[in-house]
Design an enzyme around this catalytic site. Structure first.
Site, PDB file in Angstrom:
ATOM      1  CD  GLU A   1      -8.991 -42.820  55.520  1.00 42.72           C
ATOM      2  OE1 GLU A   1      -8.749 -41.819  56.223  1.00 42.72           O
ATOM      3  OE2 GLU A   1      -9.186 -42.763  54.297  1.00 42.72           O
TER       4      GLU A   1
ATOM      5  CD  GLU B   1     -31.342 -35.976  57.654  1.00 47.09           C
ATOM      6  OE1 GLU B   1     -31.675 -34.810  57.931  1.00 47.09           O
ATOM      7  OE2 GLU B   1     -30.425 -36.259  56.875  1.00 47.09           O
TER       8      GLU B   1
END
Length: 271
Positions: free
Chosen positions: A81, A112
């Site tokens: 953004e 992960e």
């Protein structure tokens, strides 16, 4: 472990499946109301990070978020953004997730758990000691994140960590630990809930304050936003109109001529 893993402690609520819908929602909302206060307690550490970031950013440094699952997606969301909102290139704030871009939409099993991968992902961006790496992990134990911040710190980068378990390995591994204790989740262990909300709030604060500090905001306006659709063009015209005290049509012409709110405001102020 020499700390309490708060994110795994039992919920304050039980027999959830027996509750009426409105009861479930009210109780969830009650838990959510604790989040902003928990984030407020971490403002001194967030302040340290933003000030250190701004100093490096002005010299050409960049901000990297690394995380897995929800935490990784939130970092990517915040990074994505920045260009439309503040007009910076995509490479200035970068979000990296365990498992790569496919993991943004779908879970990648065991990604992960790879302690070495985050550093491999980082060095693809030719990082320097002006860059800052922020690890995000509710548990504070994610190997992808821990390995990444450890190597980054060893190579001279400033590191920070956002975690919901105070005293966790992530908090101990970084230069600036941001520990947000939101308490147990409404559904035990579901850290996409309060923990994720707290991370989103912290990331909003970090990136927005950074953009303000480096001059990407004027007054309270996003004067460097990309004018990529009609809504944003209209917003830009209104910014110019309000900022210069001129009519909408005149502001629209000025914005079209100069191509950005900031340039239009600067040009109008110089007349």
């Amino acid at each position: 472990m020499d700390y309490t893993k708060i994110t795994e402690t039992p919920s304050n609520h039980d027999n959830l499946e027996r509750m009426e819908t409105s009861t479930i929602l009210h109780k969830m909302n009650g838990e959510d109301q604790k989040v902003a206060h928990a984030v407020a307690l971490a403002i001194p550490q967030i302040t340290r990070l933003v000030d250190a970031l701004a100093e490096r950013f002005i010299k050409g440094g960049r901000l990297f978020y690394i995380g897995a699952g929800t935490s990784g997606r939130l970092g990517i969301l915040d990074a994505s953004e920045i260009p439309p909102t503040y007009g910076l290139p995509h490479e200035r704030v970068v979000g990296l997730i365990a498992g790569g871009d496919v993991a943004i939409r779908k879970s990648v099993e065991h990604a992960e758990d790879d302690e070495a991968q985050a550093w491999k992902d980082l060095i693809e961006h030719e990082i320097t000691d002006l860059d800052v790496v922020v690890g995000i992990a509710a548990s504070g134990t994610t190997p992808y994140v821990l390995g990444g911040v450890a190597k980054a710190k060893k190579n001279g980068l400033l590191t920070a960590g956002i975690t919901n378990n105070p005293g966790s390995p992530l908090a101990k591994a970084v230069d600036i630990p941001i520990e947000i204790n939101v308490g147990p989740e409404f559904v035990t262990g579901s850290t996409r809930m309060k923990s994720g909300t707290s991370q989103k709030l912290a990331l909003n604060m970090i990136s927005t304050a950074l953009m303000i500090k480096i001059g990407r905001v004027k007054g309270n306006k996003m004067v460097n936003m990309q004018l990529s659709n009609n809504k944003l063009v209209d917003r830009g015209v209104r910014y110019v109109s309000e900022g210069l005290g001129i009519e909408y049509v005149e502001a629209e012409e000025l914005l079209k001529k100069h191509g950005s709110v900031k340039k239009a405001l600067d040009a109008g102020a110089g007349n």
